[in-house]
Motif scaffolding. Structure first.
Motif, PDB file in Angstrom:
ATOM      1  N   PRO A  67       0.804  -1.229   0.000  1.00 36.04           N
ATOM      2  CA  PRO A  67       0.000   0.000   0.000  1.00 36.04           C
ATOM      3  C   PRO A  67       0.834   1.274   0.000  1.00 36.04           C
ATOM      4  CG  PRO A  67      -0.026  -1.016   2.175  1.00 36.04           C
ATOM      5  CD  PRO A  67       0.632  -2.006   1.246  1.00 36.04           C
ATOM      6  N   GLY A  68       2.074   1.188   0.456  1.00 35.21           N
ATOM      7  CA  GLY A  68       2.906   2.382   0.559  1.00 35.21           C
ATOM      8  C   GLY A  68       3.708   2.705  -0.673  1.00 35.21           C
ATOM      9  N   SER A  69       3.737   1.794  -1.640  1.00 35.26           N
ATOM     10  CA  SER A  69       4.539   2.023  -2.846  1.00 35.26           C
ATOM     11  C   SER A  69       3.807   1.441  -4.048  1.00 35.26           C
ATOM     12  CB  SER A  69       5.926   1.377  -2.703  1.00 35.26           C
ATOM     13  OG  SER A  69       6.723   1.614  -3.843  1.00 35.26           O
ATOM     14  N   THR A  70       2.810   2.174  -4.522  1.00 33.39           N
ATOM     15  CA  THR A  70       1.986   1.688  -5.633  1.00 33.39           C
ATOM     16  C   THR A  70       2.605   1.990  -6.990  1.00 33.39           C
ATOM     17  OG1 THR A  70       0.700   3.736  -5.650  1.00 33.39           O
ATOM     18  CG2 THR A  70      -0.137   1.920  -4.301  1.00 33.39           C
ATOM     19  N   GLY A  71       3.510   2.969  -7.026  1.00 30.71           N
ATOM     20  CA  GLY A  71       4.111   3.344  -8.298  1.00 30.71           C
ATOM     21  C   GLY A  71       3.171   4.200  -9.129  1.00 30.71           C
ATOM     22  N   ALA A  72       3.404   4.206 -10.434  1.00 31.73           N
ATOM     23  CA  ALA A  72       2.607   5.025 -11.344  1.00 31.73           C
ATOM     24  C   ALA A  72       1.216   4.428 -11.524  1.00 31.73           C
ATOM     25  CB  ALA A  72       3.320   5.143 -12.685  1.00 31.73           C
ATOM     26  N   ARG A  73       0.321   5.250 -12.087  1.00 33.54           N
ATOM     27  CA  ARG A  73      -1.057   4.829 -12.338  1.00 33.54           C
ATOM     28  C   ARG A  73      -1.360   4.991 -13.828  1.00 33.54           C
ATOM     29  NH1 ARG A  73      -5.647   4.322  -9.054  1.00 33.54           N
ATOM     30  NH2 ARG A  73      -4.413   5.043  -7.277  1.00 33.54           N
ATOM     31  N   GLY A  74      -2.081   4.026 -14.397  1.00 28.65           N
ATOM     32  CA  GLY A  74      -2.442   4.069 -15.807  1.00 28.65           C
ATOM     33  C   GLY A  74      -3.286   5.284 -16.133  1.00 28.65           C
ATOM     34  N   VAL A  75      -2.985   5.929 -17.273  1.00 31.00           N
ATOM     35  CA  VAL A  75      -3.624   7.191 -17.603  1.00 31.00           C
ATOM     36  C   VAL A  75      -5.116   7.044 -17.902  1.00 31.00           C
ATOM     37  CG1 VAL A  75      -3.006   7.055 -20.065  1.00 31.00           C
ATOM     38  CG2 VAL A  75      -3.391   9.282 -19.010  1.00 31.00           C
ATOM     39  N   THR A  76      -5.531   5.916 -18.456  1.00 32.45           N
ATOM     40  CA  THR A  76      -6.953   5.711 -18.773  1.00 32.45           C
ATOM     41  C   THR A  76      -7.576   4.599 -17.940  1.00 32.45           C
ATOM     42  OG1 THR A  76      -6.398   4.186 -20.583  1.00 32.45           O
ATOM     43  CG2 THR A  76      -6.665   6.521 -21.141  1.00 32.45           C
ATOM     44  N   SER A  77      -6.818   3.559 -17.640  1.00 35.52           N
ATOM     45  CA  SER A  77      -7.362   2.394 -16.927  1.00 35.52           C
ATOM     46  C   SER A  77      -7.275   2.525 -15.419  1.00 35.52           C
ATOM     47  CB  SER A  77      -6.617   1.129 -17.351  1.00 35.52           C
ATOM     48  OG  SER A  77      -5.257   1.209 -16.915  1.00 35.52           O
ATOM     49  N   ASP A 205       1.131   2.982 -25.056  1.00 32.92           N
ATOM     50  CA  ASP A 205       1.933   2.061 -24.239  1.00 32.92           C
ATOM     51  C   ASP A 205       1.054   1.359 -23.199  1.00 32.92           C
ATOM     52  OD1 ASP A 205       4.223   2.713 -25.601  1.00 32.92           O
ATOM     53  OD2 ASP A 205       5.289   3.558 -23.875  1.00 32.92           O
ATOM     54  N   GLU A 206       0.152   2.107 -22.592  1.00 36.01           N
ATOM     55  CA  GLU A 206      -0.707   1.549 -21.552  1.00 36.01           C
ATOM     56  C   GLU A 206      -1.532   0.380 -22.098  1.00 36.01           C
ATOM     57  OE1 GLU A 206      -4.149   3.160 -18.466  1.00 36.01           O
ATOM     58  OE2 GLU A 206      -4.073   3.870 -20.527  1.00 36.01           O
ATOM     59  N   LYS A 207      -2.015   0.524 -23.305  1.00 32.25           N
ATOM     60  CA  LYS A 207      -2.806  -0.537 -23.920  1.00 32.25           C
ATOM     61  C   LYS A 207      -2.002  -1.818 -24.038  1.00 32.25           C
ATOM     62  CE  LYS A 207      -5.701  -1.520 -27.969  1.00 32.25           C
ATOM     63  NZ  LYS A 207      -6.211  -0.992 -29.270  1.00 32.25           N
ATOM     64  N   ARG A 208      -0.737  -1.691 -24.373  1.00 38.03           N
ATOM     65  CA  ARG A 208       0.124  -2.872 -24.487  1.00 38.03           C
ATOM     66  C   ARG A 208       0.404  -3.467 -23.107  1.00 38.03           C
ATOM     67  NH1 ARG A 208       4.745  -2.866 -28.913  1.00 38.03           N
ATOM     68  NH2 ARG A 208       4.260  -5.065 -28.606  1.00 38.03           N
ATOM     69  N   ILE A 209       0.620  -2.604 -22.122  1.00 33.98           N
ATOM     70  CA  ILE A 209       0.899  -3.072 -20.761  1.00 33.98           C
ATOM     71  C   ILE A 209      -0.254  -3.915 -20.224  1.00 33.98           C
ATOM     72  CG2 ILE A 209       1.210  -2.286 -18.369  1.00 33.98           C
ATOM     73  CD1 ILE A 209       2.778   0.118 -19.592  1.00 33.98           C
ATOM     74  N   LEU A 210      -1.475  -3.596 -20.616  1.00 30.12           N
ATOM     75  CA  LEU A 210      -2.654  -4.322 -20.154  1.00 30.12           C
ATOM     76  C   LEU A 210      -2.758  -5.728 -20.751  1.00 30.12           C
ATOM     77  CD1 LEU A 210      -5.238  -1.396 -20.334  1.00 30.12           C
ATOM     78  CD2 LEU A 210      -4.681  -2.713 -18.271  1.00 30.12           C
ATOM     79  N   ASP A 211      -2.033  -5.990 -21.825  1.00 29.41           N
ATOM     80  CA  ASP A 211      -2.140  -7.244 -22.573  1.00 29.41           C
ATOM     81  C   ASP A 211      -1.250  -8.318 -21.948  1.00 29.41           C
ATOM     82  OD1 ASP A 211      -2.307  -9.282 -24.411  1.00 29.41           O
ATOM     83  OD2 ASP A 211      -1.645  -8.082 -26.128  1.00 29.41           O
ATOM     84  N   LYS A 212      -1.859  -9.416 -21.529  1.00 30.03           N
ATOM     85  CA  LYS A 212      -1.103 -10.512 -20.903  1.00 30.03           C
ATOM     86  C   LYS A 212      -0.046 -11.077 -21.849  1.00 30.03           C
ATOM     87  CE  LYS A 212      -1.634 -15.020 -18.664  1.00 30.03           C
ATOM     88  NZ  LYS A 212      -2.578 -16.093 -18.257  1.00 30.03           N
ATOM     89  N   ASP A 213      -0.359 -11.162 -23.135  1.00 28.87           N
ATOM     90  CA  ASP A 213       0.621 -11.670 -24.098  1.00 28.87           C
ATOM     91  C   ASP A 213       1.864 -10.783 -24.137  1.00 28.87           C
ATOM     92  OD1 ASP A 213      -1.051 -13.762 -24.743  1.00 28.87           O
ATOM     93  OD2 ASP A 213      -1.876 -12.791 -26.522  1.00 28.87           O
ATOM     94  N   PHE A 214       1.661  -9.494 -23.928  1.00 26.92           N
ATOM     95  CA  PHE A 214       2.791  -8.554 -23.905  1.00 26.92           C
ATOM     96  C   PHE A 214       3.719  -8.867 -22.738  1.00 26.92           C
ATOM     97  CE2 PHE A 214       4.517  -4.324 -22.572  1.00 26.92           C
ATOM     98  CZ  PHE A 214       5.330  -4.099 -23.677  1.00 26.92           C
ATOM     99  N   HIS A 215       3.177  -9.284 -21.602  1.00 28.52           N
ATOM    100  CA  HIS A 215       4.001  -9.638 -20.448  1.00 28.52           C
ATOM    101  C   HIS A 215       4.935 -10.790 -20.805  1.00 28.52           C
ATOM    102  CE1 HIS A 215       0.327  -8.239 -17.865  1.00 28.52           C
ATOM    103  NE2 HIS A 215       0.826  -7.271 -18.614  1.00 28.52           N
ATOM    104  N   GLU A 216       4.403 -11.770 -21.510  1.00 28.06           N
ATOM    105  CA  GLU A 216       5.216 -12.911 -21.939  1.00 28.06           C
ATOM    106  C   GLU A 216       6.274 -12.464 -22.940  1.00 28.06           C
ATOM    107  OE1 GLU A 216       2.711 -16.025 -23.351  1.00 28.06           O
ATOM    108  OE2 GLU A 216       1.497 -16.109 -21.529  1.00 28.06           O
ATOM    109  N   ASP A 217       5.896 -11.545 -23.825  1.00 25.03           N
ATOM    110  CA  ASP A 217       6.851 -11.034 -24.820  1.00 25.03           C
ATOM    111  C   ASP A 217       7.990 -10.276 -24.135  1.00 25.03           C
ATOM    112  OD1 ASP A 217       5.277 -12.081 -26.829  1.00 25.03           O
ATOM    113  OD2 ASP A 217       4.276 -10.181 -27.282  1.00 25.03           O
ATOM    114  N   VAL A 218       7.658  -9.492 -23.130  1.00 27.19           N
ATOM    115  CA  VAL A 218       8.682  -8.750 -22.383  1.00 27.19           C
ATOM    116  C   VAL A 218       9.653  -9.721 -21.719  1.00 27.19           C
ATOM    117  CG1 VAL A 218       9.066  -7.307 -20.339  1.00 27.19           C
ATOM    118  CG2 VAL A 218       7.321  -6.669 -22.010  1.00 27.19           C
ATOM    119  N   ALA A 219       9.131 -10.756 -21.091  1.00 29.35           N
ATOM    120  CA  ALA A 219       9.986 -11.763 -20.451  1.00 29.35           C
ATOM    121  C   ALA A 219      10.907 -12.424 -21.469  1.00 29.35           C
ATOM    122  CB  ALA A 219       9.125 -12.809 -19.749  1.00 29.35           C
ATOM    123  N   GLU A 220      10.358 -12.743 -22.624  1.00 30.39           N
ATOM    124  CA  GLU A 220      11.152 -13.379 -23.683  1.00 30.39           C
ATOM    125  C   GLU A 220      12.289 -12.470 -24.141  1.00 30.39           C
ATOM    126  OE1 GLU A 220      12.327 -16.164 -26.642  1.00 30.39           O
ATOM    127  OE2 GLU A 220      10.979 -16.398 -24.926  1.00 30.39           O
TER     128      GLU A 220
END
Length: 234
Positions: A67-77, A205-220
């Protein structure tokens, strides 16, 4: 074999002693400077005998948390950085473990782990390298893209190969930035890289961040960047 090829010193001023340590390899794997009573100690980590991911201990840091370190917030979501850095870090953990690496996670849930506690835990784990995953944000909504950061010039090659691979995702190149004042880039004991995957403040960028497939692509891509770095080491 010992890592040190040569050592010499000079005294340019009465109160200044400069020590030079020449290594056998171009890539240094970390060092620690400390005192034992009145004796100055310099501990230099040796290059691993096998430069394969399956032979390494890799630390993965999911930025923010709790709760003390949430970081940035999505601009639309309105999504929170802390939640999505963890999702991407977990994907990277899976990828690296699939390749045989031993992975240490600085956090595995939505817990508030201070930078001091992360640094102390990393020092105890003594990984071969560390990757920290964050999401960027700016007051300028047009700012977008991926970037990597390092503090010490000796760790720049790792951050560059990861950035090069991240750019294969079609993200804008926000740069490879050095001398960066980030707490987890401070330790000198192991090569480390901060990855700012993309901007939560940019709708594209936010739209891509929301995509689960993008998370896998980033890891790869981060995995490939680490692999490229290892293959370039002499």
């Amino acid at each position: 074999a010992e890592e040190v090829a040569n050592l010499w010193y000079e005294q340019p001023e009465d109160d200044v002693l400069r020590v030079f340590i020449e290594l056998k390899h171009r890539q240094h794997w970390g060092y620690l400077i400390y005192y034992t009573k009145n004796a100055l100690q310099v501990r230099i980590k040796r290059q691993p005998e096998k430069l394969k991911i399956k032979d390494l201990v890799i630390a993965v840091d999911a930025g923010h948390g709790g709760p003390g370190s949430t970081g940035a917030r999505g601009v639309t979501s309105g999504i929170l950085e802390k939640d999505y850095t963890l999702l991407m870090a977990q994907q990277l953990q899976r990828k690296l473990e699939q390749k045989g690496a031993t992975v240490y996670m600085t956090r595995t849930d939505d817990s508030d782990v201070t930078m001091i506690d992360r640094t102390l835990a990393l020092r105890q784990q003594d990984p071969h390298l560390m990757i920290s995953i964050h999401l960027n944000s700016s007051g300028n909504a047009t700012a977008k893209g991926t970037s990597t950061y390092y503090r010490y010039i000796g760790f720049r090659p790792l951050s560059q190969t990861i950035l090069d691979r991240m750019l294969d995702l079609g993200l804008h190149n926000f740069g490879n930035i050095g001398a960066f004042n980030f707490s987890l880039s401070g330790p000198t004991e192991y090569p480390n890289c901060l990855v700012e995957v993309a901007f939560l403040s940019n709708p594209e960028d936010e739209k891509r961040i929301l995509d689960k497939d993008f998370h896998e692509d980033v890891a790869e891509q981060i995995y490939k960047g680490i692999k490229d770095w290892l293959e370039n080491i002499e």
